[in-house]
Write a protein that holds these residues in place. Structure first.
Motif, PDB file in Angstrom:
ATOM      1  N   GLY A   1       0.809  -1.218   0.000  1.00 33.68           N
ATOM      2  CA  GLY A   1       0.000   0.000   0.000  1.00 33.68           C
ATOM      3  C   GLY A   1       0.840   1.264   0.000  1.00 33.68           C
ATOM      4  O   GLY A   1       1.847   1.350   0.715  1.00 33.68           O
ATOM      5  N   LYS A   2       0.401   2.260  -0.780  1.00 32.82           N
ATOM      6  CA  LYS A   2       1.043   3.576  -0.786  1.00 32.82           C
ATOM      7  C   LYS A   2       0.644   4.326   0.476  1.00 32.82           C
ATOM      8  O   LYS A   2      -0.536   4.551   0.714  1.00 32.82           O
ATOM      9  CB  LYS A   2       0.616   4.370  -2.031  1.00 32.82           C
ATOM     10  CG  LYS A   2       1.044   5.845  -2.009  1.00 32.82           C
ATOM     11  CD  LYS A   2       0.662   6.589  -3.288  1.00 32.82           C
ATOM     12  CE  LYS A   2       0.968   8.086  -3.183  1.00 32.82           C
ATOM     13  NZ  LYS A   2       0.596   8.833  -4.415  1.00 32.82           N
ATOM     14  N   GLY A   3       1.635   4.719   1.255  1.00 38.24           N
ATOM     15  CA  GLY A   3       1.347   5.407   2.506  1.00 38.24           C
ATOM     16  C   GLY A   3       2.042   6.748   2.598  1.00 38.24           C
ATOM     17  O   GLY A   3       2.868   6.988   3.487  1.00 38.24           O
TER      18      GLY A   3
ATOM     19  N   PHE B   1       1.520  12.737   3.857  1.00 38.00           N
ATOM     20  CA  PHE B   1       1.099  14.000   3.242  1.00 38.00           C
ATOM     21  C   PHE B   1       1.891  14.172   1.955  1.00 38.00           C
ATOM     22  O   PHE B   1       3.102  13.931   1.930  1.00 38.00           O
ATOM     23  CB  PHE B   1       1.326  15.208   4.166  1.00 38.00           C
ATOM     24  CG  PHE B   1       0.765  16.476   3.578  1.00 38.00           C
ATOM     25  CD1 PHE B   1      -0.610  16.690   3.518  1.00 38.00           C
ATOM     26  CD2 PHE B   1       1.613  17.439   3.020  1.00 38.00           C
ATOM     27  CE1 PHE B   1      -1.139  17.838   2.931  1.00 38.00           C
ATOM     28  CE2 PHE B   1       1.083  18.589   2.435  1.00 38.00           C
ATOM     29  CZ  PHE B   1      -0.290  18.783   2.399  1.00 38.00           C
ATOM     30  N   ASP B   2       1.191  14.592   0.899  1.00 43.93           N
ATOM     31  CA  ASP B   2       1.844  14.786  -0.398  1.00 43.93           C
ATOM     32  C   ASP B   2       1.784  16.254  -0.792  1.00 43.93           C
ATOM     33  O   ASP B   2       0.787  16.727  -1.323  1.00 43.93           O
ATOM     34  CB  ASP B   2       1.166  13.904  -1.462  1.00 43.93           C
ATOM     35  CG  ASP B   2       1.865  14.003  -2.810  1.00 43.93           C
ATOM     36  OD1 ASP B   2       2.970  14.595  -2.866  1.00 43.93           O
ATOM     37  OD2 ASP B   2       1.307  13.473  -3.799  1.00 43.93           O
ATOM     38  N   SER B   3       2.884  16.980  -0.511  1.00 42.33           N
ATOM     39  CA  SER B   3       2.960  18.389  -0.930  1.00 42.33           C
ATOM     40  C   SER B   3       3.403  18.467  -2.393  1.00 42.33           C
ATOM     41  O   SER B   3       3.348  19.534  -2.995  1.00 42.33           O
ATOM     42  CB  SER B   3       3.966  19.137  -0.057  1.00 42.33           C
ATOM     43  OG  SER B   3       5.283  18.716  -0.389  1.00 42.33           O
TER      44      SER B   3
ATOM     45  N   CYS C   1      -4.971  12.345   2.414  1.00 42.46           N
ATOM     46  CA  CYS C   1      -5.577  11.066   2.005  1.00 42.46           C
ATOM     47  C   CYS C   1      -4.596  10.160   1.273  1.00 42.46           C
ATOM     48  O   CYS C   1      -4.948   9.042   0.895  1.00 42.46           O
ATOM     49  CB  CYS C   1      -6.791  11.289   1.106  1.00 42.46           C
ATOM     50  SG  CYS C   1      -6.354  11.590  -0.626  1.00 42.46           S
ATOM     51  N   ASP C   2      -3.345  10.622   1.084  1.00 42.84           N
ATOM     52  CA  ASP C   2      -2.446   9.901   0.175  1.00 42.84           C
ATOM     53  C   ASP C   2      -1.852   8.628   0.796  1.00 42.84           C
ATOM     54  O   ASP C   2      -1.020   7.968   0.186  1.00 42.84           O
ATOM     55  CB  ASP C   2      -1.341  10.855  -0.300  1.00 42.84           C
ATOM     56  CG  ASP C   2      -0.916  10.592  -1.732  1.00 42.84           C
ATOM     57  OD1 ASP C   2      -1.669   9.927  -2.459  1.00 42.84           O
ATOM     58  OD2 ASP C   2       0.186  11.051  -2.110  1.00 42.84           O
ATOM     59  N   MET C   3      -2.327   8.311   2.000  1.00 40.88           N
ATOM     60  CA  MET C   3      -1.900   7.061   2.653  1.00 40.88           C
ATOM     61  C   MET C   3      -3.043   6.043   2.666  1.00 40.88           C
ATOM     62  O   MET C   3      -2.981   5.037   3.371  1.00 40.88           O
ATOM     63  CB  MET C   3      -1.380   7.308   4.079  1.00 40.88           C
ATOM     64  CG  MET C   3      -2.039   8.398   4.893  1.00 40.88           C
ATOM     65  SD  MET C   3      -3.833   8.268   5.014  1.00 40.88           S
ATOM     66  CE  MET C   3      -3.946   6.906   6.155  1.00 40.88           C
TER      67      MET C   3
ATOM     68  N   ALA D   1       5.529  12.597  -8.435  1.00 42.63           N
ATOM     69  CA  ALA D   1       5.186  11.215  -8.798  1.00 42.63           C
ATOM     70  C   ALA D   1       5.913  10.295  -7.815  1.00 42.63           C
ATOM     71  O   ALA D   1       6.709   9.438  -8.197  1.00 42.63           O
ATOM     72  CB  ALA D   1       5.573  10.935 -10.243  1.00 42.63           C
ATOM     73  N   GLU D   2       5.636  10.516  -6.521  1.00 39.30           N
ATOM     74  CA  GLU D   2       6.396   9.872  -5.447  1.00 39.30           C
ATOM     75  C   GLU D   2       5.874   8.489  -5.075  1.00 39.30           C
ATOM     76  O   GLU D   2       6.621   7.650  -4.585  1.00 39.30           O
ATOM     77  CB  GLU D   2       6.396  10.775  -4.205  1.00 39.30           C
ATOM     78  CG  GLU D   2       5.138  10.713  -3.320  1.00 39.30           C
ATOM     79  CD  GLU D   2       3.859  11.172  -3.997  1.00 39.30           C
ATOM     80  OE1 GLU D   2       3.954  11.932  -4.980  1.00 39.30           O
ATOM     81  OE2 GLU D   2       2.772  10.755  -3.570  1.00 39.30           O
ATOM     82  N   GLY D   3       4.573   8.268  -5.319  1.00 40.53           N
ATOM     83  CA  GLY D   3       3.965   7.021  -4.853  1.00 40.53           C
ATOM     84  C   GLY D   3       4.653   5.802  -5.426  1.00 40.53           C
ATOM     85  O   GLY D   3       4.962   4.833  -4.716  1.00 40.53           O
TER      86      GLY D   3
ATOM     87  N   ALA E   1      -3.186   2.143  -4.224  1.00 35.92           N
ATOM     88  CA  ALA E   1      -2.540   3.451  -4.139  1.00 35.92           C
ATOM     89  C   ALA E   1      -3.427   4.569  -4.668  1.00 35.92           C
ATOM     90  O   ALA E   1      -4.086   4.415  -5.693  1.00 35.92           O
ATOM     91  CB  ALA E   1      -1.230   3.434  -4.940  1.00 35.92           C
ATOM     92  N   THR E   2      -3.423   5.702  -3.963  1.00 42.18           N
ATOM     93  CA  THR E   2      -3.997   6.938  -4.521  1.00 42.18           C
ATOM     94  C   THR E   2      -2.913   7.495  -5.442  1.00 42.18           C
ATOM     95  O   THR E   2      -2.231   8.450  -5.107  1.00 42.18           O
ATOM     96  CB  THR E   2      -4.307   7.940  -3.385  1.00 42.18           C
ATOM     97  OG1 THR E   2      -3.157   8.004  -2.512  1.00 42.18           O
ATOM     98  CG2 THR E   2      -5.522   7.532  -2.585  1.00 42.18           C
ATOM     99  N   LEU E   3      -2.770   6.868  -6.612  1.00 45.28           N
ATOM    100  CA  LEU E   3      -1.542   7.061  -7.376  1.00 45.28           C
ATOM    101  C   LEU E   3      -1.547   8.235  -8.338  1.00 45.28           C
ATOM    102  O   LEU E   3      -0.585   8.985  -8.391  1.00 45.28           O
ATOM    103  CB  LEU E   3      -1.179   5.762  -8.115  1.00 45.28           C
ATOM    104  CG  LEU E   3       0.304   5.639  -8.473  1.00 45.28           C
ATOM    105  CD1 LEU E   3       1.180   5.685  -7.217  1.00 45.28           C
ATOM    106  CD2 LEU E   3       0.588   4.369  -9.242  1.00 45.28           C
TER     107      LEU E   3
HETATM  108 ZN    ZN Z   1       0.879  11.115  -3.944  1.00 47.39          ZN
END
Ligand code: ZN
Ligand code: BES
Ligand code: MN
Length: 502
Positions: A261-263, A266-268, A284-286, A345-347, A370-372
């Motif tokens: 799972g993508k965790g 926080f995705d700035s 929500c990016d986790m 594009a970190e996920g 993943a919230t990819l």
């Molecule tokens: Zn993300």
């Protein structure tokens, strides 16, 4: 505490503060749904003109409250709209599930509720109870006043109440709903209160007293192992990354499922920074990590004979002097080098470490959640998830969703996109495409490079993972828990191959 009962009793004779029935919208007007027959006959001819006066059409989300003046054992009849009669089974299950969610919010102040929605088979029973439990979800951690009371007794009325399959479906629905609540709680928790170390501690806490074993790998361990994806993405944050590995190994396991799972807590966007609006919901990016962890717990609580190994790849994507830069090269666990071209594009970078760790365990199948990509949200909107991967896994995941209230749509990985993943000027792989279109496809093709040719499925839940609007059906505002029921049903399918056709 609320107690839940599955009963065969007639809705007209059941004693409760309120009884809920469903109504289809038809061309001839409202048609009371299966389960409501007794109510219809007890109220007789007065009901139809009354509903017409109220302007009740049976549309999804519509509710009519009718005092029964002694004609039923319950003082209040609540009609919930089911919409137009669906063409297929999946749509019927979804309609019932959503109506049950509406019912939960429409009876919030009743001490006891009887649900007489369509429940003539175990699948319907399950969707009634799950819908009710999920529609009644509230996130109150940050409220200084407590929210609405919940009913003390909830009875689901079903003509198959005495069948073993129905009682199991009823019990299992409570386990699954608890897990979805767990996902929603984590997704809704502000990112400042759920950094990777805090989230890892929460996960470890959640496994206490269960047969699931958790191992938390901290930044020192990740460096020792060479998990360059997690360390690269997490490097810009003062809260270091974590990889949490869960193991559930029942003695009677018939298959081994790995979940990743993508965790991103926080995705700035990192140095390729997002806009203010783009960041608004990025706590929500986790959701992917939360989903695979809670799915593992649910599978264990259900005692499914499936071995599960799960990986929560936790990092915070932030901006600082120690952030990774566009142009940097990261070495993923196992040695593959990746040229980072867009830090937003970190996920895929954190998932790559998790996928390679999963492959090492030689599972029968790997599924990542993943919230990819915003691209899949653009393509499919907020209700439907994108699914990629091996044909047979994709097919089984879509089918699992059909039984459990979730819609997934298969997406392709065309060869030209696959080729561009290999088109880095300086490293083994390029992390980001120079072509803007179809970014979700590129992300999936990138992930596939780390799956060791094993059967694999990838759920991109960027759209349906988080619900910005008002509560609707079984969804409440915020985290949805989308993906969880599909994973649990998929695991069920692995444990009963003949019945499910997996
Ligand atoms: Zn993300
Ligand atoms: N976490 C986002 C994706 C996302 C967007 C999730 C909206 C939920 C709602 C992801 O890390 C991201 O930023 N993706 C980029 C990919 C691009 C840089 C290739 C995107 O969607 O623009
Ligand atoms: Mn991003």
């Amino acid at each position: 505490m609320t107690t839940y009962h599955l009963r065969g009793a007639s809705p007209a004779k059941t004693r409760a503060d309120a009884v809920v029935v469903g109504a289809w919208k038809t061309r001839q007007g409202v048609a009371l749904a299966d389960g409501a027959e007794d109510v219809a006959s007890a109220l007789g001819r007065s009901l139809r003109p009354l509903l017409s006066t109220l302007g009740f059409l049976g549309k999804p989300g519509e509710v009519a409250r009718v005092p029964t003046a002694g004609k039923l054992a319950t003082p209040l009849l609540v009609l919930v709209g089911l919409g137009e009669r669906p063409r297929d089974r999946a749509a019927e299950l979804l309609a019932v599930r959503r109506a049950a969610g509406v019912a939960a919010r429409s009876t919030a102040n009743a001490a006891s509720v009887a649900l007489a929605l369509p429940a003539s088979d175990p699948g319907l029973v399950r969707n009634v109870l799950e819908g009710y439990l999920l529609g009644g979800y509230a996130f109150s951690r940050y409220r200084s006043t407590s929210p609405d009371q919940r009913a003390g007794t909830v009875s689901v009325l079903s003509s198959v109440a005495r069948r073993q399959e129905a009682t199991s479906a009823f019990e299992e629905a409570q386990v699954v709903a608890r897990a979805v609540h767990g996902v929603r709680d984590w997704v809704n928790t502000p990112a400042g209160d759920l950094t990777p170390p805090l989230f890892a501690a929460e996960i470890a806490k959640a496994t206490k007293g269960t047969p699931v074993k958790a191992t938390v790998l901290d930044e020192a361990k990740l460096a020792e192992l060479g998990c360059g994806g997690l360390l690269g993405v997490g490097g810009g944050s003062s809260a270091p990354p974590r990889l949490v590995e869960l193991r559930y190994s029942p003695a009677d396991a018939v298959a081994h499922l790995a979940l990743v799972g993508k965790g991103i807590t926080f995705d700035s966007g990192g140095l390729s920074i997002k806009t203010a609006a783009g960041m608004e919901t990025m706590k929500c990016d986790m959701a992917g990590a939360a989903t695979v962890i809670q799915a593992t717990l649910a599978i264990a609580r259900l005692g499914l004979p499936v071995r599960v190994t799960a990986y929560a790849c936790l990092a915070e994507n932030m901006v600082s002097g120690s952030s990774m830069r566009p142009g940097d090269v990261l070495t993923i666990y196992g040695g593959t080098t990746v040229e980072v071209l867009n830090t937003d594009a970190e996920g895929r970078l954190v998932l790559a470490d998790g996928l390679v760790r999963a492959v090492e365990q030689e599972p029968d199948v790997i599924i990542d959640v993943a919230t990819l990509t915003g691209h899949m949200m653009t393509a499919l909107g907020g209700r439907v998830g994108a699914v990629f991967g091996s044909d047979e896994v994709v097919e089984s995941l879509v089918e699992a969703g059909r039984e459990s209230g979730e819609r997934h749509w298969p997406m392709p990985m065309p060869q030209d996109v696959v080729d561009r993943v290999h088109a880095s000027q300086i490293a083994d792989l390029a992390q980001h495409d120079w072509i803007r279109w179809g970014g979700g496809l590129f992300a999936a093709a990138f992930l596939r490079e780390f799956t060791g040719q094993r059967p694999w499925g990838h759920l991109d839940i960027a759209g349906p993972g988080f619900h910005k609007g008002a509560a609707a059906g079984d969804w409440t505002t915020g985290g949805t828990g989308f993906g969880l029921t599909t994973l649990v049903d998929y695991a069920r399918g692995l444990s009963a191959p003949a019945a499910s056709g997996v």
